[in-house]
Design a protein around this motif. Structure first.
Motif, PDB file in Angstrom:
ATOM      1  N   VAL A  74      -7.984  16.511  16.052  1.00 45.25           N
ATOM      2  CA  VAL A  74      -9.222  15.816  15.692  1.00 45.25           C
ATOM      3  C   VAL A  74     -10.405  16.783  15.755  1.00 45.25           C
ATOM      4  N   ALA A  75     -10.427  17.622  16.794  1.00 46.03           N
ATOM      5  CA  ALA A  75     -11.523  18.591  16.927  1.00 46.03           C
ATOM      6  C   ALA A  75     -11.535  19.578  15.768  1.00 46.03           C
ATOM      7  N   SER A  76     -10.351  20.004  15.321  1.00 48.49           N
ATOM      8  CA  SER A  76     -10.300  20.951  14.201  1.00 48.49           C
ATOM      9  C   SER A  76     -10.764  20.301  12.900  1.00 48.49           C
ATOM     10  N   VAL A  77     -10.474  18.999  12.734  1.00 45.26           N
ATOM     11  CA  VAL A  77     -10.968  18.286  11.550  1.00 45.26           C
ATOM     12  C   VAL A  77     -12.493  18.168  11.608  1.00 45.26           C
ATOM     13  N   VAL A  78     -13.018  17.863  12.794  1.00 43.35           N
ATOM     14  CA  VAL A  78     -14.476  17.803  12.976  1.00 43.35           C
ATOM     15  C   VAL A  78     -15.097  19.157  12.645  1.00 43.35           C
ATOM     16  N   ASP A  79     -14.451  20.246  13.099  1.00 46.02           N
ATOM     17  CA  ASP A  79     -14.946  21.586  12.778  1.00 46.02           C
ATOM     18  C   ASP A  79     -14.990  21.802  11.269  1.00 46.02           C
ATOM     19  N   GLY A  80     -13.919  21.354  10.590  1.00 45.42           N
ATOM     20  CA  GLY A  80     -13.876  21.512   9.137  1.00 45.42           C
ATOM     21  C   GLY A  80     -14.988  20.757   8.443  1.00 45.42           C
ATOM     22  N   VAL A  81     -15.259  19.544   8.900  1.00 43.87           N
ATOM     23  CA  VAL A  81     -16.305  18.715   8.290  1.00 43.87           C
ATOM     24  C   VAL A  81     -17.676  19.354   8.494  1.00 43.87           C
ATOM     25  N   PHE A  82     -17.958  19.780   9.730  1.00 49.30           N
ATOM     26  CA  PHE A  82     -19.280  20.333  10.025  1.00 49.30           C
ATOM     27  C   PHE A  82     -19.455  21.762   9.506  1.00 49.30           C
ATOM     28  N   SER A  83     -18.354  22.399   9.064  1.00 50.78           N
ATOM     29  CA  SER A  83     -18.490  23.746   8.511  1.00 50.78           C
ATOM     30  C   SER A  83     -19.275  23.744   7.195  1.00 50.78           C
ATOM     31  N   TYR A  84     -19.427  22.543   6.577  1.00 49.02           N
ATOM     32  CA  TYR A  84     -20.167  22.453   5.314  1.00 49.02           C
ATOM     33  C   TYR A  84     -21.676  22.345   5.543  1.00 49.02           C
ATOM     34  N   LEU A  85     -22.094  22.085   6.782  1.00 43.87           N
ATOM     35  CA  LEU A  85     -23.528  21.994   7.043  1.00 43.87           C
ATOM     36  C   LEU A  85     -24.164  23.375   6.936  1.00 43.87           C
ATOM     37  N   PRO A  86     -25.278  23.498   6.262  1.00 46.80           N
ATOM     38  CA  PRO A  86     -25.879  24.825   6.073  1.00 46.80           C
ATOM     39  C   PRO A  86     -26.537  25.376   7.328  1.00 46.80           C
ATOM     40  N   HIS A  87     -26.852  24.488   8.296  1.00 46.25           N
ATOM     41  CA  HIS A  87     -27.611  24.960   9.459  1.00 46.25           C
ATOM     42  C   HIS A  87     -27.198  24.181  10.710  1.00 46.25           C
ATOM     43  N   ASP A  88     -26.870  24.888  11.775  1.00 48.36           N
ATOM     44  CA  ASP A  88     -26.600  24.319  13.097  1.00 48.36           C
ATOM     45  C   ASP A  88     -25.433  23.328  13.129  1.00 48.36           C
ATOM     46  N   GLY A  89     -24.458  23.489  12.231  1.00 44.03           N
ATOM     47  CA  GLY A  89     -23.294  22.608  12.279  1.00 44.03           C
ATOM     48  C   GLY A  89     -22.525  22.738  13.579  1.00 44.03           C
ATOM     49  N   TRP A  90     -22.525  23.921  14.179  1.00 41.97           N
ATOM     50  CA  TRP A  90     -21.790  24.137  15.418  1.00 41.97           C
ATOM     51  C   TRP A  90     -22.359  23.307  16.569  1.00 41.97           C
ATOM     52  N   ARG A  91     -23.669  23.011  16.531  1.00 39.61           N
ATOM     53  CA  ARG A  91     -24.259  22.194  17.599  1.00 39.61           C
ATOM     54  C   ARG A  91     -23.656  20.786  17.601  1.00 39.61           C
ATOM     55  N   TYR A  92     -23.456  20.244  16.407  1.00 37.68           N
ATOM     56  CA  TYR A  92     -22.855  18.913  16.314  1.00 37.68           C
ATOM     57  C   TYR A  92     -21.393  18.941  16.747  1.00 37.68           C
ATOM     58  N   MET A  93     -20.691  20.011  16.362  1.00 32.99           N
ATOM     59  CA  MET A  93     -19.298  20.157  16.781  1.00 32.99           C
ATOM     60  C   MET A  93     -19.173  20.073  18.303  1.00 32.99           C
ATOM     61  N   LEU A  94     -20.000  20.860  18.982  1.00 38.89           N
ATOM     62  CA  LEU A  94     -19.908  20.950  20.436  1.00 38.89           C
ATOM     63  C   LEU A  94     -20.521  19.731  21.133  1.00 38.89           C
ATOM     64  N   GLY A  95     -21.618  19.228  20.586  1.00 39.24           N
ATOM     65  CA  GLY A  95     -22.287  18.077  21.202  1.00 39.24           C
ATOM     66  C   GLY A  95     -21.463  16.810  21.155  1.00 39.24           C
ATOM     67  N   LEU A  96     -20.648  16.636  20.116  1.00 39.62           N
ATOM     68  CA  LEU A  96     -19.829  15.429  19.996  1.00 39.62           C
ATOM     69  C   LEU A  96     -18.789  15.303  21.100  1.00 39.62           C
ATOM     70  N   SER A  97     -18.513  16.390  21.813  1.00 39.23           N
ATOM     71  CA  SER A  97     -17.533  16.320  22.904  1.00 39.23           C
ATOM     72  C   SER A  97     -17.995  15.396  24.028  1.00 39.23           C
ATOM     73  N   VAL A  98     -19.287  15.091  24.062  1.00 39.25           N
ATOM     74  CA  VAL A  98     -19.806  14.177  25.090  1.00 39.25           C
ATOM     75  C   VAL A  98     -19.249  12.766  24.899  1.00 39.25           C
ATOM     76  N   VAL A  99     -18.995  12.368  23.653  1.00 34.09           N
ATOM     77  CA  VAL A  99     -18.552  10.996  23.373  1.00 34.09           C
ATOM     78  C   VAL A  99     -17.197  10.690  24.007  1.00 34.09           C
ATOM     79  N   PRO A 100     -16.127  11.475  23.740  1.00 34.42           N
ATOM     80  CA  PRO A 100     -14.855  11.175  24.411  1.00 34.42           C
ATOM     81  C   PRO A 100     -14.913  11.331  25.922  1.00 34.42           C
ATOM     82  N   ALA A 101     -15.757  12.247  26.408  1.00 36.06           N
ATOM     83  CA  ALA A 101     -15.892  12.413  27.865  1.00 36.06           C
ATOM     84  C   ALA A 101     -16.463  11.153  28.499  1.00 36.06           C
ATOM     85  N   ALA A 102     -17.455  10.540  27.846  1.00 35.94           N
ATOM     86  CA  ALA A 102     -18.044   9.307  28.369  1.00 35.94           C
ATOM     87  C   ALA A 102     -17.032   8.158  28.325  1.00 35.94           C
TER      88      ALA A 102
END
Length: 491
Positions: A74-102
């Motif tokens: 699932v994380a690799s698919v999220v990485d693939g989706v956010f790789s299309y963002l032109p700016h700061d896509g990696w922040r969303y990749m890493l920040g979304l990890s808070v959701v499953p942790a909660a």
């Protein structure tokens, strides 16, 4: 309680990484998440093993690994989706990890403590209540008394690690547990998982986003074949599953190495030497083939195409601020393809990429059912209760130390041994792990946790023609080697 703590640590680490304004803060967030992963890898398999009935324990601990590999996919698919963002896509990749942790934290609020842990703390009433509850209300008197008597016999004073090292059954269990974790990592799994996109680029996949999506496909393969492990673990047992898995791992690493070897032998030559005075002090212009150029992290391969043929190729220094361009020459402006040239950093153009991809898929298909989950499954069940937490902490520590060692050294090993040399090295280490499993790992399928001490109290050995099946022969109290069937429970 430990599980709830590491959920909070995961959340904190995800927030830190997502708001990081420099690499130091990003590293701090990564270390925070790493702390949570370390705690989780030690506590979760132990908890599952302690609350599971013996006939389902292997499957349930393996399911834990299944969900880990599913999360990686699932994380690799999220990485693939956010790789299309032109700016700061990696922040969303890493920040979304808070959701499953909660969500994980909320789920842990409903988990009871382990009945074995409660008995160890003297809370006998709650221990019996929890045991009855997790067994579905059936009569638990026999199991309860077995756990209670085991705990009474195992009350100790002094450092736990010292008693493990001086008590032969626990020491043998620790050697087996740490050895399995060590060979899991030395066979290169996290090199494949961490660097799967990079490995695919090294094999000749040119498009970054294509490499990310192909890495997602390899993560799905890992998840799919871990599911096979869940089905097999209670059918064929831990020992046979580990043996077949690590042998298949060694063979698939040879396929992976062969793909890189063929690519190296067909490496295109350097045919174009730009007359640029600024390049005269660069070592890049001294290389004569793409393979040697690629192995230097300061260099890249700039080339043109005539159909499928590589033409007018040169080895150029990489732009330190942007590895997607050369520091000078035709490939330095970031618009190479529109100018009819291509920039290859970390890979060489080759027609053998499919062999590397095949090797990756075969590797995960072999590794995921056995050597992925079995070290965690075996470690969760082989220690006596008084040594279980410490034994798991030690073996998990060995796992993460070897993880760091292999991950940090991969690119350097590849640089000095070449990529095919690195994977031949991992294949050799996997074969060494096969020998270790043959000689040291007994079958633990179907045994109660309280029965493990007697299993490791019997010294495994080889007898004549039975040497290849050492699990069927044991040495009792230092005496003669005898068939397992001839040894009584009292012995």
């Amino acid at each position: 309680k430990g599980e709830r703590k590491y959920s909070f640590i995961f959340s904190a680490g995800g927030i830190i990484m997502s708001v990081a304004h420099n690499k130091e803060v990003l590293l701090c967030g990564r270390l925070t998440v790493g702390l949570g992963i370390g705690i989780a890898s030690m506590t979760v398999p132990v908890y599952i093993a302690e609350v599971s009935p013996s006939e389902l324990r292997g499957q349930l601990v393996t399911i834990n690994t299944l969900f880990i590999t599913g999360g990686q996919f699932v994380a690799s698919v999220v990485d693939g989706v956010f790789s299309y963002l032109p700016h700061d896509g990696w922040r969303y990749m890493l920040g979304l990890s808070v959701v499953p942790a909660a969500l994980q934290f909320l789920g842990f609020l409903f988990l009871p403590e382990s009945p074995r842990w409660l008995l160890q703390k003297g809370d006998t009433q709650n221990a019996r209540l929890v045991l009855s509850r997790i067994r579905g209300g059936v009569n638990v008197d026999e199991e309860y008394e077995s756990i209670r008597s085991s705990i009474e016999e195992e009350k100790i004073d002094g450092p736990v690690l010292w008693r493990i090292l001086t008590f032969a059954p626990a020491r043998r269990a620790l050697i087996v547990g740490c050895g399995l974790q060590m060979f899991q990592q030395l066979s290169g799994i996290n090199t494949v998982m961490y660097y799967s996109a990079t490995i695919l680029q090294m094999s000749g996949v040119q498009d970054d986003q294509m490499a990310i999506w192909l890495a997602s496909a390899t993560a799905f393969t890992n998840f799919l074949f871990t599911l096979v492990g869940v089905w097999l673990v209670e059918r064929v047992g831990r020992r046979k599953l580990s043996l077949g898995s690590i042998l298949g791992t060694a063979v698939s690493l040879m396929v992976l190495a062969a793909g890189f070897l063929l690519s190296a032998q067909a490496s295109p030559p350097v045919t174009f030497h730009p007359n640029d005075p600024s390049l005269h002090n660069s070592t890049c212009i001294t290389y004569r083939f793409c393979e040697s150029c690629m192995l230097n992290p300061d260099c890249g391969f700039c080339y043109g195409k005539n159909g499928t043929a590589v033409v007018e190729s040169s080895c150029m220094p990489v732009d330190v601020a942007n590895t997607e361009a050369a520091a000078a020459g035709r490939c330095s402006n970031g618009t190479q393809e529109s100018a009819g040239v291509f920039w290859a950093f970390n890979y060489c153009p080759t027609s053998y990429s499919w062999i590397v991809l095949l090797g990756l898929v075969l590797y995960l298909a072999a590794f995921a059912p056995g050597m992925g989950p079995m070290p965690w499954t075996v470690n969760s069940e082989i220690y006596p209760l008084w040594a279980r937490s410490t034994g798991n902490a030690c073996s998990a520590g060995v796992n993460w130390i070897c993880n760091v060692l292999v991950s940090l050294t991969f690119l350097h090993v590849a640089q000095y041994l070449t990529y095919y040399g690195a994977f031949f090295l991992y294949s050799g280490l996997a074969l060494l792990g096969f020998v270790f499993v043959v000689g040291c790992l007994p079958e633990t399928k179907g045994l109660r946790l309280e029965e493990m001490e007697s299993l490791f109290g019997r010294q495994l050995c080889s007898c004549g023609a039975g040497g290849s099946q050492s699990v069927h022969y044991i040495r009792v109290n230092g005496g003669n080697c005898r068939s397992d069937e001839d040894v009584t429970d009292d012995e």
